[in-house]
Design a protein around this motif. Structure first.
Motif, PDB file in Angstrom:
ATOM      1  N   THR A 238      23.896 -15.064  -1.240  1.00  0.00           N
ATOM      2  CA  THR A 238      24.645 -13.401  -1.305  1.00  0.00           C
ATOM      3  C   THR A 238      23.918 -12.415  -0.234  1.00  0.00           C
ATOM      4  O   THR A 238      22.886 -12.863   0.438  1.00  0.00           O
ATOM      5  N   PRO A 239      24.819 -11.845  -0.186  1.00  0.00           N
ATOM      6  CA  PRO A 239      24.056 -10.481   1.138  1.00  0.00           C
ATOM      7  C   PRO A 239      22.629  -9.749   0.347  1.00  0.00           C
ATOM      8  O   PRO A 239      22.147  -9.066   1.352  1.00  0.00           O
ATOM      9  N   PHE A 240      22.525 -10.095  -1.139  1.00  0.00           N
ATOM     10  CA  PHE A 240      21.620  -8.818  -1.334  1.00  0.00           C
ATOM     11  C   PHE A 240      19.730 -10.154  -2.212  1.00  0.00           C
ATOM     12  O   PHE A 240      18.760 -10.077  -2.853  1.00  0.00           O
ATOM     13  N   GLY A 241      20.443 -11.656  -1.920  1.00  0.00           N
ATOM     14  CA  GLY A 241      19.751 -12.694  -2.128  1.00  0.00           C
ATOM     15  C   GLY A 241      20.438 -13.528  -2.505  1.00  0.00           C
ATOM     16  O   GLY A 241      21.772 -13.496  -2.888  1.00  0.00           O
ATOM     17  N   ALA A 242      19.659 -14.820  -2.758  1.00  0.00           N
ATOM     18  CA  ALA A 242      19.742 -16.041  -3.750  1.00  0.00           C
ATOM     19  C   ALA A 242      20.019 -15.629  -5.209  1.00  0.00           C
ATOM     20  O   ALA A 242      19.526 -14.840  -6.145  1.00  0.00           O
ATOM     21  N   ILE A 243      21.811 -16.439  -5.556  1.00  0.00           N
ATOM     22  CA  ILE A 243      21.821 -16.687  -7.298  1.00  0.00           C
ATOM     23  C   ILE A 243      21.060 -17.996  -7.574  1.00  0.00           C
ATOM     24  O   ILE A 243      21.818 -18.179  -6.744  1.00  0.00           O
ATOM     25  N   ILE A 244      20.509 -18.166  -7.991  1.00  0.00           N
ATOM     26  CA  ILE A 244      20.298 -19.168  -9.362  1.00  0.00           C
ATOM     27  C   ILE A 244      21.193 -19.311 -10.687  1.00  0.00           C
ATOM     28  O   ILE A 244      21.393 -18.897 -11.541  1.00  0.00           O
ATOM     29  N   THR A 245      21.948 -20.840 -10.265  1.00  0.00           N
ATOM     30  CA  THR A 245      23.733 -21.054 -11.135  1.00  0.00           C
ATOM     31  C   THR A 245      22.238 -21.329 -12.235  1.00  0.00           C
ATOM     32  O   THR A 245      21.388 -21.382 -12.261  1.00  0.00           O
TER      33      THR A 245
ATOM     34  N   ARG B 175      29.459  -4.222  -9.910  1.00  0.00           N
ATOM     35  CA  ARG B 175      28.708  -3.083 -10.052  1.00  0.00           C
ATOM     36  C   ARG B 175      27.911  -2.876  -8.066  1.00  0.00           C
ATOM     37  O   ARG B 175      27.344  -1.377  -8.189  1.00  0.00           O
ATOM     38  N   GLU B 176      28.057  -3.491  -7.618  1.00  0.00           N
ATOM     39  CA  GLU B 176      27.757  -3.573  -5.884  1.00  0.00           C
ATOM     40  C   GLU B 176      29.277  -3.084  -5.277  1.00  0.00           C
ATOM     41  O   GLU B 176      28.413  -2.780  -4.180  1.00  0.00           O
TER      42      GLU B 176
ATOM     43  N   ASN C 107      19.596  -4.770  -8.780  1.00  0.00           N
ATOM     44  CA  ASN C 107      19.372  -3.792  -9.199  1.00  0.00           C
ATOM     45  C   ASN C 107      20.297  -3.400 -10.391  1.00  0.00           C
ATOM     46  O   ASN C 107      21.634  -3.736 -10.733  1.00  0.00           O
ATOM     47  N   PRO C 108      20.286  -3.382 -12.289  1.00  0.00           N
ATOM     48  CA  PRO C 108      21.461  -3.503 -12.487  1.00  0.00           C
ATOM     49  C   PRO C 108      22.169  -2.594 -12.909  1.00  0.00           C
ATOM     50  O   PRO C 108      23.434  -2.499 -13.295  1.00  0.00           O
ATOM     51  N   GLU C 109      22.325  -1.419 -12.425  1.00  0.00           N
ATOM     52  CA  GLU C 109      23.073  -0.359 -11.854  1.00  0.00           C
ATOM     53  C   GLU C 109      24.025  -0.482 -10.724  1.00  0.00           C
ATOM     54  O   GLU C 109      24.800   0.107 -10.658  1.00  0.00           O
ATOM     55  N   GLY C 110      23.217  -1.408 -10.256  1.00  0.00           N
ATOM     56  CA  GLY C 110      24.402  -1.519  -9.020  1.00  0.00           C
ATOM     57  C   GLY C 110      23.491  -1.238  -7.373  1.00  0.00           C
ATOM     58  O   GLY C 110      22.918  -0.264  -7.568  1.00  0.00           O
ATOM     59  N   GLY C 111      24.443  -0.663  -6.506  1.00  0.00           N
ATOM     60  CA  GLY C 111      23.220  -0.273  -5.133  1.00  0.00           C
ATOM     61  C   GLY C 111      22.274  -1.332  -4.146  1.00  0.00           C
ATOM     62  O   GLY C 111      21.192  -0.801  -3.930  1.00  0.00           O
TER      63      GLY C 111
END
Length: 310
Positions: free
Chosen positions: A112-119, A189-190, A18-22
């Motif tokens: 991460t707790p929110f999903g994977a980050i592709i580097t 933002r999270e 979410n671009p706004e965080g949360g």
């Protein structure tokens, strides 16, 4: 049909942030602390491993004593056996001959707790690992939080110090400040606390010198870690186990916490192992002497996919 995991109901997504965080936390994948009990790990096969000049360490060994690939592959089998001994489910990237460094699965993505980050890999011969990582997460049904686009960023420079707090390394050669700032902005933002560690590019990644062991217990090479980072950890209540510089340069600080006072560590890291055992830890020693000549250690070779709180 969109792939989904049996333990995860949300459809696979290429951008969940979410671009706004949360952003909601995942159910069934991810973790909030790198010292919780490890249940699932992502590894890369050494089937196509080659000794390439990717760092000062790998260049040094190329000059003096190049890696014996067969021995390195046997050592990786011992590492896999250690995970299996502790009941950790091992997941794999599909091996590809064009990706000789894919064994270092920490670098091409971050969980991460929110999903994977592709580097975004720095070396051109490793950039295909990022695309392969997307395919892996799609196959596993793990949604992707987002993808780094502002500059290079590698997973060895991402450490969840504790729930709600991340340490991000930035050395310039492998992770650029632009990429580090982008990831930092996402976590701010999270609502997470963030700390950037500016390191000399000689040290490659922050997980060469700072790796969490257990809640409020962190291994640090005091000889090469910025004093401000050490003071920050101590203010957060962390005890420090000092890993000597010579051990650190042999990747002795590059181990994997399994949670529950269990650790997989390189057999050569005698100071760390003795300190851990004196504190009551169960340590699986694995000989990494040959495979680490190609530039990475135990922590570099593993991407934690799921951890459960104690």
């Amino acid at each position: 049909m969109t792939p989904t995991s049996s333990r995860y109901a949300e459809p696979f997504s290429l951008r969940r942030r979410n671009p706004e965080g949360g952003t909601p936390r995942l159910q069934g994948w991810g973790f909030t602390n790198e010292t919780d009990r490890l249940t699932d790990v992502l590894l890369g096969s050494p089937a196509h491993l080659r000794h390439i000049a990717t760092s000062s360490l790998s260049r040094k060994h190329l000059r003096e004593a190049p890696c014996n690939i067969q021995t390195a592959q046997a050592q990786h089998k011992d590492l896999v056996a250690a995970y299996q001994h502790f009941g950790v489910a091992v997941h794999w990237h599909d091996p590809e001959p064009e990706l000789p460094m894919q064994v270092y699965s920490r670098d091409s993505s971050v969980m991460t707790p929110f999903g994977a980050i592709i580097t975004a890999m720095a070396n051109w011969w490793r950039r295909g690992e990022n695309y392969a990582a997307i395919r892996t997460y799609e196959r596993l049904g793990v949604p992707i939080y987002d993808m780094v686009t502002a500059g290079t960023f590698e997973g060895g420079d991402f450490n969840v110090i504790e729930d709600g707090c991340v340490l991000i390394g930035c050395g310039g050669a492998r992770t650029q400040e632009e990429g580090a700032r982008q990831v930092e902005g996402w976590f701010k933002r999270e609502g997470w606390e963030t700390r950037l560690a500016f390191i000399d590019e000689y040290y490659v990644h922050i997980d060469l010198m700072v790796v969490p062991i257990a809640p409020r217990l962190t291994a640090v090479c005091l000889a090469c870690t910025e004093p401000g980072i050490v003071a920050w950890l101590k203010r957060k209540g962390h005890d420090i186990i000092d890993v000597p510089f010579t051990d650190t340069m042999a990747l002795g600080c590059n181990f994997m916490s399994l949670g529950g006072d269990r650790v997989i560590a390189p057999a050569s890291s005698r100071t760390l192992i003795e300190q851990l055992r004196a504190r009551g830890f169960e340590v699986a020693e694995v000989d990494m002497s040959e495979i680490s000549k190609t530039g990475g250690g135990i922590h570099c070779m593993a991407q934690a996919l799921r951890r459960e709180p104690h």
